[in-house]
Design a protein around this motif. Structure first.
Motif, PDB file in Angstrom:
ATOM      1  N   PRO A  38       0.713  -1.174   0.027  1.00  0.00           N
ATOM      2  CA  PRO A  38      -0.126   0.011  -0.038  1.00  0.00           C
ATOM      3  C   PRO A  38       0.929   1.151   0.083  1.00  0.00           C
ATOM      4  O   PRO A  38       0.434   2.426  -0.623  1.00  0.00           O
ATOM      5  CB  PRO A  38      -0.910  -0.270   1.276  1.00  0.00           C
ATOM      6  CG  PRO A  38      -1.181  -1.737   1.545  1.00  0.00           C
ATOM      7  CD  PRO A  38       0.391  -2.166   0.925  1.00  0.00           C
ATOM      8  N   GLU A  39       1.923   1.243   0.712  1.00  0.00           N
ATOM      9  CA  GLU A  39       2.945   2.428   0.754  1.00  0.00           C
ATOM     10  C   GLU A  39       3.438   2.596  -0.905  1.00  0.00           C
ATOM     11  O   GLU A  39       4.028   3.596  -0.991  1.00  0.00           O
ATOM     12  CB  GLU A  39       3.841   2.297   1.797  1.00  0.00           C
ATOM     13  CG  GLU A  39       4.851   3.598   2.074  1.00  0.00           C
ATOM     14  CD  GLU A  39       5.467   3.501   3.114  1.00  0.00           C
ATOM     15  OE1 GLU A  39       6.338   4.427   3.476  1.00  0.00           O
ATOM     16  OE2 GLU A  39       5.444   2.295   4.168  1.00  0.00           O
ATOM     17  N   LEU A  40       3.727   1.534  -1.551  1.00  0.00           N
ATOM     18  CA  LEU A  40       4.692   1.495  -2.544  1.00  0.00           C
ATOM     19  C   LEU A  40       3.984   1.492  -4.040  1.00  0.00           C
ATOM     20  O   LEU A  40       4.238   2.047  -5.050  1.00  0.00           O
ATOM     21  CB  LEU A  40       5.364   0.473  -2.638  1.00  0.00           C
ATOM     22  CG  LEU A  40       6.267   0.085  -1.218  1.00  0.00           C
ATOM     23  CD1 LEU A  40       7.143  -0.981  -1.434  1.00  0.00           C
ATOM     24  CD2 LEU A  40       7.499   1.435  -1.244  1.00  0.00           C
ATOM     25  N   ASN A  41       2.579   0.794  -4.045  1.00  0.00           N
ATOM     26  CA  ASN A  41       2.199   0.638  -5.290  1.00  0.00           C
ATOM     27  C   ASN A  41       2.895  -0.032  -6.362  1.00  0.00           C
ATOM     28  O   ASN A  41       2.992   0.141  -7.530  1.00  0.00           O
ATOM     29  CB  ASN A  41       1.245   1.966  -5.843  1.00  0.00           C
ATOM     30  CG  ASN A  41       0.267   1.836  -6.790  1.00  0.00           C
ATOM     31  OD1 ASN A  41      -0.301   0.770  -6.650  1.00  0.00           O
ATOM     32  ND2 ASN A  41       0.250   2.808  -7.636  1.00  0.00           N
ATOM     33  N   PRO A 136      10.943   2.577  -2.631  1.00  0.00           N
ATOM     34  CA  PRO A 136      11.040   1.969  -1.199  1.00  0.00           C
ATOM     35  C   PRO A 136      11.861   2.766  -0.295  1.00  0.00           C
ATOM     36  O   PRO A 136      11.922   2.689   1.005  1.00  0.00           O
ATOM     37  CB  PRO A 136      11.384   0.649  -1.353  1.00  0.00           C
ATOM     38  CG  PRO A 136      11.234   0.244  -2.707  1.00  0.00           C
ATOM     39  CD  PRO A 136      11.423   1.597  -3.539  1.00  0.00           C
ATOM     40  N   TRP A 137      12.986   3.468  -0.700  1.00  0.00           N
ATOM     41  CA  TRP A 137      14.006   4.008  -0.051  1.00  0.00           C
ATOM     42  C   TRP A 137      13.405   5.473   0.424  1.00  0.00           C
ATOM     43  O   TRP A 137      13.880   5.923   1.603  1.00  0.00           O
ATOM     44  CB  TRP A 137      15.431   4.223  -0.924  1.00  0.00           C
ATOM     45  CG  TRP A 137      15.925   3.301  -1.236  1.00  0.00           C
ATOM     46  CD1 TRP A 137      15.818   2.224  -2.175  1.00  0.00           C
ATOM     47  CD2 TRP A 137      16.987   2.691  -0.274  1.00  0.00           C
ATOM     48  NE1 TRP A 137      16.772   1.279  -2.044  1.00  0.00           N
ATOM     49  CE2 TRP A 137      17.513   1.292  -0.955  1.00  0.00           C
ATOM     50  CE3 TRP A 137      17.812   3.224   1.021  1.00  0.00           C
ATOM     51  CZ2 TRP A 137      18.414   0.792  -0.427  1.00  0.00           C
ATOM     52  CZ3 TRP A 137      18.875   2.189   1.479  1.00  0.00           C
ATOM     53  CH2 TRP A 137      19.215   1.175   0.602  1.00  0.00           C
ATOM     54  N   ASP A 138      12.626   6.075  -0.180  1.00  0.00           N
ATOM     55  CA  ASP A 138      11.797   7.241   0.170  1.00  0.00           C
ATOM     56  C   ASP A 138      10.574   7.422  -0.603  1.00  0.00           C
ATOM     57  O   ASP A 138      10.572   7.785  -1.813  1.00  0.00           O
ATOM     58  CB  ASP A 138      12.724   8.350  -0.259  1.00  0.00           C
ATOM     59  CG  ASP A 138      11.943   9.814   0.304  1.00  0.00           C
ATOM     60  OD1 ASP A 138      10.912  10.060   0.500  1.00  0.00           O
ATOM     61  OD2 ASP A 138      12.860  10.912   0.289  1.00  0.00           O
ATOM     62  N   PRO A 139       9.375   6.923  -0.235  1.00  0.00           N
ATOM     63  CA  PRO A 139       8.216   7.037  -0.976  1.00  0.00           C
ATOM     64  C   PRO A 139       7.790   8.128  -1.470  1.00  0.00           C
ATOM     65  O   PRO A 139       6.924   8.308  -2.486  1.00  0.00           O
ATOM     66  CB  PRO A 139       7.087   6.518  -0.159  1.00  0.00           C
ATOM     67  CG  PRO A 139       7.889   5.840   1.263  1.00  0.00           C
ATOM     68  CD  PRO A 139       9.053   6.590   1.418  1.00  0.00           C
ATOM     69  N   ALA A 151      11.374  -2.920 -10.007  1.00  0.00           N
ATOM     70  CA  ALA A 151      12.452  -2.256  -9.113  1.00  0.00           C
ATOM     71  C   ALA A 151      11.837  -2.270  -7.739  1.00  0.00           C
ATOM     72  O   ALA A 151      12.563  -2.516  -6.806  1.00  0.00           O
ATOM     73  CB  ALA A 151      12.956  -1.146  -9.632  1.00  0.00           C
ATOM     74  N   ALA A 152      10.856  -1.453  -7.616  1.00  0.00           N
ATOM     75  CA  ALA A 152      10.313  -1.274  -6.304  1.00  0.00           C
ATOM     76  C   ALA A 152       9.977  -2.515  -5.387  1.00  0.00           C
ATOM     77  O   ALA A 152      10.239  -2.621  -4.308  1.00  0.00           O
ATOM     78  CB  ALA A 152       9.167  -0.343  -6.256  1.00  0.00           C
ATOM     79  N   SER A 153       9.534  -3.562  -6.347  1.00  0.00           N
ATOM     80  CA  SER A 153       8.782  -4.811  -5.527  1.00  0.00           C
ATOM     81  C   SER A 153      10.223  -5.747  -4.983  1.00  0.00           C
ATOM     82  O   SER A 153      10.293  -6.313  -4.029  1.00  0.00           O
ATOM     83  CB  SER A 153       8.089  -5.617  -6.371  1.00  0.00           C
ATOM     84  OG  SER A 153       8.720  -6.118  -7.376  1.00  0.00           O
ATOM     85  N   VAL A 154      11.270  -5.552  -5.830  1.00  0.00           N
ATOM     86  CA  VAL A 154      12.594  -6.050  -5.285  1.00  0.00           C
ATOM     87  C   VAL A 154      13.196  -5.482  -4.220  1.00  0.00           C
ATOM     88  O   VAL A 154      13.756  -6.161  -3.358  1.00  0.00           O
ATOM     89  CB  VAL A 154      13.311  -6.358  -6.594  1.00  0.00           C
ATOM     90  CG1 VAL A 154      14.650  -7.067  -6.255  1.00  0.00           C
ATOM     91  CG2 VAL A 154      12.825  -7.502  -7.642  1.00  0.00           C
ATOM     92  N   THR A 441      25.082  -4.063  -2.284  1.00  0.00           N
ATOM     93  CA  THR A 441      23.949  -5.191  -2.811  1.00  0.00           C
ATOM     94  C   THR A 441      23.292  -5.590  -1.629  1.00  0.00           C
ATOM     95  O   THR A 441      21.946  -5.757  -1.977  1.00  0.00           O
ATOM     96  CB  THR A 441      24.629  -6.257  -3.165  1.00  0.00           C
ATOM     97  OG1 THR A 441      25.793  -5.890  -4.320  1.00  0.00           O
ATOM     98  CG2 THR A 441      23.934  -7.271  -3.867  1.00  0.00           C
ATOM     99  N   ASP A 442      23.732  -5.639  -0.539  1.00  0.00           N
ATOM    100  CA  ASP A 442      22.883  -6.035   0.501  1.00  0.00           C
ATOM    101  C   ASP A 442      22.196  -5.046   1.533  1.00  0.00           C
ATOM    102  O   ASP A 442      21.373  -5.213   2.198  1.00  0.00           O
ATOM    103  CB  ASP A 442      23.784  -6.843   1.371  1.00  0.00           C
ATOM    104  CG  ASP A 442      23.962  -8.171   1.031  1.00  0.00           C
ATOM    105  OD1 ASP A 442      23.337  -8.723  -0.041  1.00  0.00           O
ATOM    106  OD2 ASP A 442      25.171  -8.912   1.283  1.00  0.00           O
ATOM    107  N   ALA A 443      22.494  -3.642   1.004  1.00  0.00           N
ATOM    108  CA  ALA A 443      21.850  -2.449   1.592  1.00  0.00           C
ATOM    109  C   ALA A 443      20.276  -2.647   1.378  1.00  0.00           C
ATOM    110  O   ALA A 443      19.919  -3.031   0.300  1.00  0.00           O
ATOM    111  CB  ALA A 443      22.347  -1.155   1.069  1.00  0.00           C
ATOM    112  N   ARG A 444      19.527  -2.150   2.158  1.00  0.00           N
ATOM    113  CA  ARG A 444      17.912  -2.495   2.165  1.00  0.00           C
ATOM    114  C   ARG A 444      17.338  -1.201   2.514  1.00  0.00           C
ATOM    115  O   ARG A 444      17.863  -0.714   3.796  1.00  0.00           O
ATOM    116  CB  ARG A 444      17.402  -3.661   2.281  1.00  0.00           C
ATOM    117  CG  ARG A 444      17.523  -4.067   3.856  1.00  0.00           C
ATOM    118  CD  ARG A 444      17.074  -5.318   4.197  1.00  0.00           C
ATOM    119  NE  ARG A 444      17.840  -6.517   3.603  1.00  0.00           N
ATOM    120  CZ  ARG A 444      17.215  -7.548   3.524  1.00  0.00           C
ATOM    121  NH1 ARG A 444      15.947  -7.910   3.890  1.00  0.00           N
ATOM    122  NH2 ARG A 444      17.976  -8.628   2.970  1.00  0.00           N
ATOM    123  N   PRO A 445      16.146  -0.710   2.203  1.00  0.00           N
ATOM    124  CA  PRO A 445      15.558   0.470   2.914  1.00  0.00           C
ATOM    125  C   PRO A 445      14.682   0.034   3.847  1.00  0.00           C
ATOM    126  O   PRO A 445      14.565  -1.184   4.367  1.00  0.00           O
ATOM    127  CB  PRO A 445      14.363   0.842   1.742  1.00  0.00           C
ATOM    128  CG  PRO A 445      14.122  -0.400   0.942  1.00  0.00           C
ATOM    129  CD  PRO A 445      15.661  -1.298   0.868  1.00  0.00           C
TER     130      PRO A 445
END
Lengths: 451, 67
Positions: A38-41, A136-139, A151-154, A441-445
């Motif tokens: 819901p936050e990402l669509n 995802p890093w900043d909606p 991209a956003a879903s991954v 590579t392993d950094a994540r939001p």
């Protein structure tokens, strides 16, 4: 950490080894989409019963039981594509597309359809019939486009991998904006049947995953042949003194230069300055070729009938395309020949060419412009300067995450290689991951904090 | 294109010829696109391409046969 938080390749390995249950993983992916989307669509459609049927019928292939997403750019047997748009110019029916068949044959489970920029005609993802996807890093920021949802879903770890499409950089830009790895294959190598632009000479399907090894696995499925790991030792890395490398935000330029040096050191290679003859004209040539390919599907009457369900920008740009000079488009095709020969000469001296995937991190959704040393620029213009050359010429390209900006937004490095050397790009990306201890590579939001 | 008036006339006449209506907001989008890409298209039109031999057997999955 949940198996769903691991890279796609590890998810597949865990299921194959009996360490993870595919049905449980599917349920978890659906629950995660419900919680985070819901936050990402990023995901615009799910179909749990269809997904469960795919799992029941799945062969024990290389992606057996692994949940994946697919961009809204191909039909599925139970769903026609919408191409991110309210109105299409040719019939779109449900059916078995090339990417669908490849995924099904590999045992993958399609868990959702991913959002995309309207008609695939933008590098930001801020326009779509479904509404914008969010980074995802900043909606509040663009996820990139046109493969915004994949991209956003991954990046949000809704899935470990997604199938995107790249016509003028549409896999690589969102991969850079969202901090994941995205491969634009050599033209013609990956599954494409069922695409909305059947006569395309620029668009390819490609893998979008958190890391290069996962892109290798998903890419092999889309290629229908193994992209075996090779050796990037002694890598000759070409760099150019040109706006594509220099007219960038300083933090982007610095992160990419550091990554190039790290890649050189890891491979024991060398950095070689190269000149690409005609480079200044390749951007506009790629735009003219790429954006006119779908005009054969569209009559003036259909264009005239577009209403407000189609975005104002799309309506205006489609009408602009109808007025483009035939002579200019013909010249763009001649420049394509020039570009192919220029790159062929450069690739006699280097193995890869490196420059920033995009010149600035993701801009705001409500103002998709970027501030460059040369001044404020529309993100689409700025991005296509870096990405269009691969589609114009057919060569493969990859975007690899190489850092975060001061605002905490991902930065991507693009590598280009000669025709058919897709595997080398993955080898180089893996070398870069080793060189940086997979830090980027392993950094994540925050939204993707491990469960 | 030389001057916005000329370009606007061209847009209106061109779309009218195709039977396509244009509203002011769409015209603004077209003018913005032209301001971004027009100079590059003009440069492309001036480019001497006489020495670029056509690639008659174009295969985008492979390198050109001659460089």
């Amino acid at each position: 950490m949940s198996v769903l938080d691991r890279p796609l390749r590890e998810q597949a390995a865990a299921i194959a080894a009996g360490d993870a249950d595919a049905a449980e993983l599917l349920d978890e992916a659906l629950e995660r989409i419900e919680a985070r989307n819901p936050e990402l669509n990023a995901i615009v459609d799910t179909f749990p019963e269809r997904s469960r049927e795919m799992l029941v019928e799945a062969p024990r292939g290389p992606l057996y039981g692994v949940p994946v997403a697919i961009k809204d750019e191909w039909p599925l047997p139970w769903r026609a594509y919408r191409f991110g748009a309210a109105r299409l110019f040719s019939a779109a029916e449900p059916g078995e597309s090339g990417p669908y068949r490849a995924l099904r044959g590999a045992g993958a489970v399609i868990v959702g359809v991913a959002n995309m920029h309207e008609y695939g005609a933008g590098s930001t993802g801020h326009l779509s019939v479904y509404g914008a996807a969010h980074n995802p890093w900043d909606p509040t920021r663009c996820p990139g486009g046109s493969s915004s949802g994949p991209a956003a879903s991954v990046a949000a770890r809704l899935v470990g991998g997604a199938v995107g499409a790249d016509g003028i950089g549409s896999i690589r830009y969102p991969a850079a904006y969202c901090g994941i790895t995205g491969l634009k294959p050599t033209f013609g190598r990956s599954a494409m049947e069922g695409h909305p632009v059947p006569a395309t000479t620029t668009v390819v399907s490609g893998p979008m995953c958190t890391d290069a090894a996962s892109c290798r696995l998903l890419g092999s499925v889309l290629f229908g042949t193994g992209l075996d790991a090779g050796d990037a030792s002694g890598l000759r890395i070409g760099v150019v003194s040109a706006p594509v490398s220099e007219d960038c935000r300083p933090e982007v330029r610095e992160a990419c230069e550091a990554a190039i040096e790290a890649l050189r050191a890891e491979t024991g290679g060398e950095v070689i300055e190269v000149e690409i003859e005609g480079l200044d004209h390749f951007q506009i040539a790629s735009i003219l070729v790429g954006t006119t390919e779908m005009l054969d599907e569209m009559t003036p009457g259909e264009l005239d009938s577009l209403g407000e369900e189609t975005s104002l920008i799309a309506r205006g740009l489609l009408k602009y395309r109808m007025l483009l000079s035939a002579a200019a488009v013909a010249r763009a095709h001649r420049v394509r020949t020039m570009a192919r020969r220029s790159l062929a000469r450069v690739f006699e001296d280097v193995d890869v060419i490196a420059w920033p995937t995009v010149p600035a991190p993701a801009p705001p959704l409500d103002n998709p412009t970027v501030e460059l040393p040369s001044g404020p620029r529309p993100a689409d213009w700025a991005n296509s300067r870096a990405g269009g050359i691969a589609n114009l010429t057919g060569v493969p390209g990859i975007s690899v995450p190489v850092g975060l900006s001061g605002d905490g937004l991902p930065i991507g490095l693009q590598l280009l290689a000669a025709w058919g050397r897709d595997g080398l790009l993955l080898d180089a990306a893996e070398a870069l991951e080793r060189a940086t201890g997979r830090e980027h590579t392993d950094a994540r939001p925050a939204i993707a904090a491990p469960a | 294109m030389e001057g916005s008036g000329t370009f606007e006339d061209f847009v209106r006449a061109g779309l009218e010829r195709l039977g396509i209506e244009l509203d002011p907001a769409e015209l603004a989008v077209i003018q913005a696109a032209e301001s971004i890409y027009g100079a590059q298209i003009d440069a492309l039109m001036r480019l001497d391409l006489g020495d670029v031999e056509p690639e008659n057997d174009l295969d985008l999955s492979r390198a050109p046969k001659s460089s």
